[in-house]
Every structure is written in structure tokens, then in C-alpha cells.
Design an enzyme around this catalytic site. Structure first.
Site, PDB file in Angstrom:
ATOM      1  N   THR A  18       0.837  -1.211   0.000  1.00 27.68           N
ATOM      2  CA  THR A  18       0.000   0.000   0.000  1.00 27.68           C
ATOM      3  C   THR A  18       0.871   1.261   0.000  1.00 27.68           C
ATOM      4  OG1 THR A  18      -1.703  -1.186   1.236  1.00 27.68           O
ATOM      5  CG2 THR A  18      -1.818   1.216   1.270  1.00 27.68           C
ATOM      6  N   GLY A 193      -6.912  -0.659   2.261  1.00 26.04           N
ATOM      7  CA  GLY A 193      -5.473  -0.544   2.537  1.00 26.04           C
ATOM      8  C   GLY A 193      -5.158   0.159   3.850  1.00 26.04           C
ATOM      9  N   LYS A 211       2.055   3.785  18.290  1.00 26.22           N
ATOM     10  CA  LYS A 211       2.166   5.213  17.940  1.00 26.22           C
ATOM     11  C   LYS A 211       2.251   6.061  19.206  1.00 26.22           C
ATOM     12  CE  LYS A 211      -0.402   4.308  13.732  1.00 26.22           C
ATOM     13  NZ  LYS A 211      -1.757   4.120  13.188  1.00 26.22           N
TER      14      LYS A 211
HETATM   15  P1  NAP Z   1       1.670  -3.978   2.818  1.00 24.88           P
HETATM   16  O1  NAP Z   1       0.657  -3.407   1.930  1.00 24.88           O
HETATM   17  O2  NAP Z   1       1.381  -5.271   3.503  1.00 24.88           O
HETATM   18  O3  NAP Z   1       3.040  -4.110   1.985  1.00 24.88           O
HETATM   19  C1  NAP Z   1       4.180  -4.708   2.501  1.00 24.88           C
HETATM   20  C2  NAP Z   1       5.209  -4.849   1.400  1.00 24.88           C
HETATM   21  O4  NAP Z   1       6.407  -5.352   1.957  1.00 24.88           O
HETATM   22  C3  NAP Z   1       4.817  -5.812   0.294  1.00 24.88           C
HETATM   23  O5  NAP Z   1       5.222  -5.301  -0.951  1.00 24.88           O
HETATM   24  C4  NAP Z   1       5.570  -7.099   0.628  1.00 24.88           C
HETATM   25  O6  NAP Z   1       5.956  -7.834  -0.516  1.00 24.88           O
HETATM   26  C5  NAP Z   1       6.804  -6.534   1.289  1.00 24.88           C
HETATM   27  N1  NAP Z   1       7.368  -7.439   2.294  1.00 24.88           N
HETATM   28  C6  NAP Z   1       6.801  -7.812   3.458  1.00 24.88           C
HETATM   29  N2  NAP Z   1       7.637  -8.607   4.155  1.00 24.88           N
HETATM   30  C7  NAP Z   1       8.752  -8.739   3.406  1.00 24.88           C
HETATM   31  C8  NAP Z   1       9.973  -9.427   3.561  1.00 24.88           C
HETATM   32  N3  NAP Z   1      10.215 -10.171   4.653  1.00 24.88           N
HETATM   33  N4  NAP Z   1      10.905  -9.330   2.601  1.00 24.88           N
HETATM   34  C9  NAP Z   1      10.665  -8.581   1.494  1.00 24.88           C
HETATM   35  N5  NAP Z   1       9.526  -7.892   1.289  1.00 24.88           N
HETATM   36  C10 NAP Z   1       8.588  -7.979   2.231  1.00 24.88           C
HETATM   37  O7  NAP Z   1       2.067  -2.944   3.973  1.00 24.88           O
HETATM   38  P2  NAP Z   1       1.762  -1.390   4.031  1.00 24.88           P
HETATM   39  O8  NAP Z   1       0.342  -1.167   4.443  1.00 24.88           O
HETATM   40  O9  NAP Z   1       2.279  -0.732   2.825  1.00 24.88           O
HETATM   41  O10 NAP Z   1       2.643  -0.953   5.315  1.00 24.88           O
HETATM   42  C11 NAP Z   1       4.040  -0.844   5.236  1.00 24.88           C
HETATM   43  C12 NAP Z   1       4.538  -0.177   6.518  1.00 24.88           C
HETATM   44  O11 NAP Z   1       3.942   1.112   6.639  1.00 24.88           O
HETATM   45  C13 NAP Z   1       4.176  -0.915   7.822  1.00 24.88           C
HETATM   46  O12 NAP Z   1       5.198  -0.731   8.750  1.00 24.88           O
HETATM   47  C14 NAP Z   1       2.916  -0.192   8.282  1.00 24.88           C
HETATM   48  O13 NAP Z   1       2.717  -0.284   9.671  1.00 24.88           O
HETATM   49  C15 NAP Z   1       3.261   1.209   7.890  1.00 24.88           C
HETATM   50  N6  NAP Z   1       2.121   2.098   7.689  1.00 24.88           N
HETATM   51  C16 NAP Z   1       1.098   1.724   6.896  1.00 24.88           C
HETATM   52  C17 NAP Z   1       0.046   2.603   6.675  1.00 24.88           C
HETATM   53  C18 NAP Z   1      -1.113   2.232   5.810  1.00 24.88           C
HETATM   54  O14 NAP Z   1      -2.044   3.040   5.684  1.00 24.88           O
HETATM   55  N7  NAP Z   1      -1.134   1.069   5.159  1.00 24.88           N
HETATM   56  C19 NAP Z   1       0.064   3.870   7.279  1.00 24.88           C
HETATM   57  C20 NAP Z   1       1.147   4.224   8.089  1.00 24.88           C
HETATM   58  C21 NAP Z   1       2.183   3.331   8.294  1.00 24.88           C
HETATM   59  P3  NAP Z   1       4.867  -8.514  -1.498  1.00 24.88           P
HETATM   60  O15 NAP Z   1       4.169  -7.347  -2.155  1.00 24.88           O
HETATM   61  O16 NAP Z   1       5.661  -9.302  -2.442  1.00 24.88           O
HETATM   62  O17 NAP Z   1       3.953  -9.300  -0.608  1.00 24.88           O
HETATM   63  N1  HSE Z   2      -3.279   0.285  10.279  1.00 31.16           N
HETATM   64  C1  HSE Z   2      -2.993   1.636  10.578  1.00 31.16           C
HETATM   65  C2  HSE Z   2      -4.287   2.367  10.874  1.00 31.16           C
HETATM   66  C3  HSE Z   2      -2.278   2.281   9.421  1.00 31.16           C
HETATM   67  O1  HSE Z   2      -5.346   1.811  10.624  1.00 31.16           O
HETATM   68  O2  HSE Z   2      -4.240   3.479  11.377  1.00 31.16           O
HETATM   69  C4  HSE Z   2      -1.772   3.636   9.738  1.00 31.16           C
HETATM   70  O3  HSE Z   2      -0.732   3.590  10.650  1.00 31.16           O
END
Ligand code: NAP
Ligand code: HSE
Length: 444
Positions: A18, A193, A211
Site C-alpha cells: 500500500t 489498505g 504510535k
Molecule cells: P503492505 O501493503 O502489507 O506491503 C508490505 C510490502 O512489503 C509488500 O510489498 C511485501 O511484498 C513486502 N514485504 C513484506 N515482508 C517482506 C519481507 N520479509 N521481505 C521482502 N519484502 C517484504 O504494507 P503497508 O500497508 O504498505 O505498510 C508498510 C509499513 O507502513 C508498515 O510498517 C505499516 O505499519 C506502515 N504504515 C502503513 C500505513 C497504511 O495506511 N497502510 C500507514 C502508516 C504506516 P509482497 O508485495 O511481495 O507481498
Molecule cells: N493500520 C494503521 C491504521 C495504518 O489503521 O491506522 C496507519 O498507521
């Protein structure tokens, strides 16, 4: 590297989900503004994923390849900064450690890792003279990390509370406004997402807790161990309580809060201040700004001695809102900005002095399911009175099939007194099921 250098900043991106996908899109769509702000180009070199065969919504620029070998990022001397967006603890820690060892700067959105192992990483980054930035790890698009670290550095923070998890807020908002079932709302948050890879982190309060730990560090310059934080999420929260709370004029929100509580010997000396901190569902009066924060939005309210009250509001999750915060950190690296990681000098922060949760004082909403019989209200009131708890309001609703809901709003009391009073009622056989109770923010 000096400011205004012509050499491009080269990114190794770990994670193309995402947030990683959002970052790739912003790097392309905002390339002109990025160049003007950074004074140089910012280019993507390689992208680490788990499964390179997976279909992706976002195309990579020409010449940028996917890899499953993290050393192609950490060990490539051409890469200046590692952007860690894979999430989780162990792999992310190994990746960041290796990147710092190899002299790379690091940008991450990983609050779980920073809450649990942040002090080690900050020390290492400081030792290696590398930049480690993490704006996107708290409240998505809201620039609260920078606000606490820089803009409010001249203040003493008295109280900070917020809605820190977009997924939980989305679920509660849908349950409140559209009578949606918990599970359906969670599914939607995942599709959009917002949710963590493991959504139990969202609904059990741990994501908000991660957080909050970061915010405590930034606001007070202390280390508050994650395991010492009191955490309660929204799992199993009933639509009945959402409806009853509404009747009293409240909304139920998942709140993260930290506030200073003066200790008996407190003077102007910071070391005498104790912190009361936790994550919990609470009733928030509908007239409060926090009650009006709907959907995936997050908010943080800071009360500080010079600034007074401040309210930050914005999208707390999602691809572009989060990627925008990541990109701001990348630009700060491109400009070689090097603030202290926490905004306090040195990375060895003192341990927080912690108020035990049983001592917290609050007004409460209490719902018990009882038999509709003479003396039940009197006996429950007796249990409350024995603990010195005073009622502000009481209502009884019609039979729900498994008993009659009796709802109390209380005056301020301690968490210990409340749990003892409800145990007394349960032990006396007055309750058909354990009581449900929530703190009421700002009084009943
Ligand atoms: P996500 O959609 O689950 O994407 C994770 C990505 O990392 C995927 O591309 C996955 O590969 C890759 N990955 C996971 N484990 C791996 C490993 N061991 N080796 C290599 N690649 C790996 O996660 P996300 O929502 O983008 O979140 C990413 C980070 O941002 C997290 O720390 C989350 O807490 C933080 N965050 C997210 C949001 C949000 O709104 N989503 C907001 C703030 C912070 P594949 O694609 O091949 O599976
Ligand atoms: N899973 C988290 C949320 C993403 O819902 O707020 C942002 O950190």
C-alpha cells in the site's frame, strides 16, 4: 553531501504494498516539485518484495527492478537511503541494521519496530552519523512527529490525546453512522489498505499503542516501555453500547492518551513528573472535536504550556496520505537535515515514571445486564457506594432477551474502585454477564 548538490539522491525501496506503491506513484507524479524542494533529483533504484510474481497496481519506472535479496539494497554503494516499508519487526530490524552498518540513511513508517526497538536503532543511527526519520509512522499524513520534535520544542506538553488508528476509527464510525457490523467494516478497511498486515494489531489497540509510545518519546523525552503501557482495543465492542452512548450524547472512540500527573513532591523538576498513558475505548461528548473525527481520519490534541491547545486532524492511513509523509522524510534526507531522533539531546532517554492504571481517575459509563426485579438497582448501587463511587445518571432500558440493560454514568473515581465495585456486583449474583465499562473523556 552539501545542500544543492547536483548528484541525485538514490533510494532503495523495501516494500511495494500500500505505502510503497503510493511512494512510487508520488515520486513520478511530484517529480518537478521534489526536484525544486530538494535541489536535486530523487531516483528510485531497486525495490525489495517478498513475491516478485505478484500483480501490482503501480508500474515501476524503466530500469527499476524488483528483488527478493535485501542485500541488493543494503550493500549497493550507489544507494544513499533505504526506505523501509515492509512492516513487522524481525526482517525490518535486520534490514535497517544492515543499511545503517553500510552507511545508508533510513526512512521508515514502521511504528511497531520503533515502539519496541526504537532506542537501539536511534543509538545506532547516532553512532553511525546517519539520519533515521519516521514521520509516517504516526497518524499517516498528520505531521505530528515534526510538530513535537521541532515546532513545539519550546513547550512543555501537559496532555496529549488522539485517535491514532484509522482502521478502528473507520469501524467505529461505520458502526455508529451506518449500523454496520464490526466484521463487515473491518473487511472494508482492509480492502481500502488501512489495516495492518495483521489486523489484530489495529482492533486490539496495539497499533495505536505503538504510535503512542513514539509520541510519548517525542513529547516528554522519556522511554516508556511498550510492555508497561495499558492497552485495550475495540474487539467485541457491542452496537448496543454505541447506541446507548449516543443516547447520553457521546460517541465511542479508541483513544490514546498520555498526561502529566504531578507526584506529591513535584516542583518544576521534570524528573518528578509521572505519566499516565494508555489506549482505551472511551466515551467522547459529541460536542468535542475528537467525537467528530470520522472514518479513517486521525486526530491528535496537544495541550502545552506556551501554545495552549492544538488540534491536528487528517488522514491517518492509506497509500498516498502515508506516502506523502514518507516522501517528506526522503526530501529532508536529500537536504541533509539532521535533527535529533526524538528532539531531545542524546539517544539515551531516562525511563518514564509511570502512574499504575489502577490509580487512574475518570468518570465512567457502566452497562450491566440484570434481572428486572425489585432491589437489583439498590444492591448494585450498594456495591458502588461501598467503593465511594457516586452516580451522575442512571437509565434502564427494555429487556434485550438476555436481561435488562442498566446504564450508569458515574462521577470521577479510580479504575481500581470501579473494577472492585463491579466484581462485588458479579460475586453477589446481580449480573447476568460481566459488566461493560468505559472511561468518559472530560467528565460525565
Ligand atoms: P503492505 O501493503 O502489507 O506491503 C508490505 C510490502 O512489503 C509488500 O510489498 C511485501 O511484498 C513486502 N514485504 C513484506 N515482508 C517482506 C519481507 N520479509 N521481505 C521482502 N519484502 C517484504 O504494507 P503497508 O500497508 O504498505 O505498510 C508498510 C509499513 O507502513 C508498515 O510498517 C505499516 O505499519 C506502515 N504504515 C502503513 C500505513 C497504511 O495506511 N497502510 C500507514 C502508516 C504506516 P509482497 O508485495 O511481495 O507481498
Ligand atoms: N493500520 C494503521 C491504521 C495504518 O489503521 O491506522 C496507519 O498507521
Amino acid at each position: 553531501m552539501s545542500k544543492g548538490s547536483e548528484k541525485p539522491l538514490r533510494i532503495g525501496l523495501a516494500g511495494f504494498g500500500t505505502v510503497g506503491g503510493g511512494l512510487v506513484r508520488l515520486l513520478r507524479e511530484n517529480a518537478d516539485v521534489i526536484r525544486r524542494r530538494a535541489g536535486r533529483d530523487v531516483v528510485l533504484t531497486r525495490v525489495l518484495v517478498r513475491n516478485p510474481a505478484k500483480a501490482r497496481d503501480t508500474a515501476l519506472p524503466d530500469g527499476v527492478a524488483l528483488t527478493t535479496d535485501y542485500r541488493e539494497l543494503t550493500d549497493d554503494p550507489q544507494i544513499d537511503v533505504l526506505v523501509e516499508l515492509i512492516g513487522g519487526i524481525d526482517h525490518a530490524r535486520a534490514l535497517i541494521d544492515r543499511a545503517l552498518d553500510q552507511g545508508k540513511h533510513v526512512v521508515t513508517a514502521n511504528k511497531a519496530l520503533l515502539a519496541e526497538e526504537g532506542p537501539d536503532l536511534f543509538r545506532k543511527a547516532e553512532r553511525k552519523k546517519r539520519i533515521l526519520r519516521y514521520e509516517a509512522s504516526v497518524a499517516g499524513a498528520i505531521p505530528i512527529v515534526e510538530a513535537l520534535r521541532q515546532s513545539l520544542a519550546g513547550n512543555r506538553v501537559h496532555d496529549l490525546m488522539g485517535i491514532l488508528n484509522g482502521t478502528s476509527n473507520y469501524i467505529l464510525s461505520e458502526m455508529t453512522s451506518n449500523n454496520m457490523d464490526f466484521d463487515v467494516a473491518l473487511k472494508q478497511a482492509q480492502t481500502l489498505g488501512y489495516a495492518e498486515a495483521d489486523p489484530t494489531l489495529d482492533i486490539d489497540g496495539h497499533d495505536a499503542a505503538h504510535k503512542l509510545i513514539l509520541l510519548i518519546r517525542l513529547a516528554y523525552g522519556v522511554h516508556y516501555p511498550y510492555t508497561a503501557l495499558s492497552v485495550r482495543g475495540i474487539r467485541g465492542l457491542s452496537g448496543l453500547d454505541i447506541r446507548l452512548a449516543r443516547e447520553f450524547g457521546y460517541r465511542i472512540k479508541l483513544i490514546g492518551q498520555v498526561r502529566e500527573v504531578p507526584s506529591p513532591q513535584a516542583g518544576e523538576d521534570d524528573s518528578q513528573v509521572r505519566l499516565e498513558a494508555g489506549v482505551f475505548p472511551a466515551l467522547v461528548h459529541h460536542t468535542y472535536l475528537l467525537a467528530r473525527v470520522g472514518g479513517v481520519y486521525n486526530a491528535v490534541r496537544v495541550e502545552a504550556n506556551a501554545a495552549g491547545a492544538l488540534f491536528f486532524h487528517g488522514r491517518g492511513a492509506g497509500d498516498l496520505p502515508t506516502a506523502g509523509a514518507v516522501l517528506a522524510d526522503v526530501l529532508a534526507v536529500a537536504r541533509d537535515e539532521r535533527p535529533n531522533n526524538t528532539g531531545f539531546a542524546g539517544s539515551d532517554l531516562p525511563r518514564a515514571s509511570i502512574v499504575p492504571p489502577q490509580e487512574w481517575r475518570s468518570c465512567y459509563y457502566v452497562r450491566v445486564m440484570v434481572q428486572d426485579a425489585p432491589g437489583v438497582l439498590r444492591d448494585i448501587s450498594g456495591c458502588m457506594a461501598a467503593e465511594g463511587i457516586s452516580m451522575a445518571q442512571v437509565i434502564q432500558k427494555s429487556d434485550e432477551g438476555h436481561g435488562v440493560p442498566l446504564v450508569f454514568m458515574t462521577h470521577e473515581t479510580t479504575a481500581q474502585a470501579m473494577s472492585d465495585a463491579l466484581q462485588c456486583a458479579l460475586d453477589a449474583g446481580l449480573l447476568k454477564e460481566p459488566a461493560v465499562y468505559f472511561r468518559v473523556l472530560g467528565g460525565a
